[in-house]
Write an enzyme that holds these catalytic residues in place. Structure first.
Site, PDB file in Angstrom:
ATOM      1  CG  ASP A   1      48.377  63.236 102.290  1.00  0.00           C
ATOM      2  OD1 ASP A   1      48.112  62.077 101.910  1.00  0.00           O
ATOM      3  OD2 ASP A   1      48.956  64.073 101.556  1.00  0.00           O
TER       4      ASP A   1
ATOM      5  CE1 TYR B   1      23.590  64.018 102.479  1.00  0.00           C
ATOM      6  CE2 TYR B   1      22.523  65.845 101.340  1.00  0.00           C
ATOM      7  CZ  TYR B   1      23.540  64.918 101.427  1.00  0.00           C
ATOM      8  OH  TYR B   1      24.528  64.883 100.469  1.00  0.00           O
TER       9      TYR B   1
ATOM     10  CG  HIS C   1      29.856  59.340 103.240  1.00  0.00           C
ATOM     11  ND1 HIS C   1      30.194  60.673 103.082  1.00  0.00           N
ATOM     12  CD2 HIS C   1      30.959  58.632 102.915  1.00  0.00           C
ATOM     13  CE1 HIS C   1      31.443  60.757 102.676  1.00  0.00           C
ATOM     14  NE2 HIS C   1      31.941  59.537 102.566  1.00  0.00           N
TER      15      HIS C   1
ATOM     16  CG  ASN D   1      29.766  63.204 106.728  1.00  0.00           C
ATOM     17  OD1 ASN D   1      30.320  63.343 105.639  1.00  0.00           O
ATOM     18  ND2 ASN D   1      28.449  63.086 106.851  1.00  0.00           N
TER      19      ASN D   1
HETATM   20  C1  DQA Z   1      27.781  63.248 102.498  1.00  0.00           C
HETATM   21  C2  DQA Z   1      27.908  62.751 101.058  1.00  0.00           C
HETATM   22  C3  DQA Z   1      28.741  63.706 100.225  1.00  0.00           C
HETATM   23  O1  DQA Z   1      28.807  63.248  98.890  1.00  0.00           O
HETATM   24  C4  DQA Z   1      28.082  65.086 100.217  1.00  0.00           C
HETATM   25  O2  DQA Z   1      28.890  65.992  99.509  1.00  0.00           O
HETATM   26  C5  DQA Z   1      27.804  65.580 101.582  1.00  0.00           C
HETATM   27  C6  DQA Z   1      27.208  64.652 102.551  1.00  0.00           C
HETATM   28  C7  DQA Z   1      26.849  62.331 103.327  1.00  0.00           C
HETATM   29  O3  DQA Z   1      26.961  62.396 104.550  1.00  0.00           O
HETATM   30  O4  DQA Z   1      26.041  61.589 102.767  1.00  0.00           O
HETATM   31  O5  DQA Z   1      27.958  66.746 101.887  1.00  0.00           O
HETATM   32  O6  DQA Z   1      29.047  63.234 103.096  1.00  0.00           O
END
Ligand code: DQA
Length: 138
Positions: A84, A22, A97, A71
């Site tokens: 939903d 990240y 993401h 996100n």
């Molecule tokens: C995420 C991807 C998801 O699988 C993960 O659980 C996250 C971050 C992303 O921004 O890449 O918490 O949403």
């Protein structure tokens, strides 16, 4: 243009959490940068670890914003309730993401929310949010 960025669980930890996936910039620093880049936009930001809060935030955004950038973190892969909520509102939702969820563990390949969104941006790091905002420009 009024946009609402809604982040789900564990996204408050960006910058510290698994930096190899990240990155090492905190979301609050990045948000500051985003607001500078899109200074003509009114960008609001919410974050919760709780599924029910995210449902509420989505409902409350309807009619108040021109778009939502969502996100939902891990809930993206599991939450019928958030799907939903997105399907029930008129304001367009772009799902974001940071990581490329399709290049990771198989359980991240299923996305409950993507089919009811305008679009999905995945895998461009924090820049995914910038690309999502640009999608509202035209
Ligand atoms: C995420 C991807 C998801 O699988 C993960 O659980 C996250 C971050 C992303 O921004 O890449 O918490 O949403």
């Amino acid at each position: 243009m009024r946009l609402h960025i809604i982040n789900g669980p564990n996204l408050n930890n960006i910058g510290r959490r698994e930096p190899n996936i990240y990155g090492n910039i905190s979301f609050s620093d990045y948000l500051h940068e985003l607001k500078n880049i899109f200074d003509k936009f009114e960008i609001s930001y919410s974050n919760s670890h709780f599924e029910s809060d995210l449902v509420d935030l989505i409902h409350q955004s309807d009619g108040k914003f021109d778009g939502i950038i969502l996100n939902a973190g891990a809930y993206s892969h599991t939450s019928v309730a958030i799907r939903d909520a997105v399907a029930a509102i008129k304001v367009p939702v772009v799902l974001v993401h940071i990581s490329n969820v399709y290049a990771r563990e198989p359980f991240r390949n299923r996305n409950m929310i993507a089919p009811v969104c305008e679009g999905i941006i995945t895998g461009f790091g924090l820049k995914s949010y910038e690309i999502a905002i640009k999608s509202f420009v035209e």
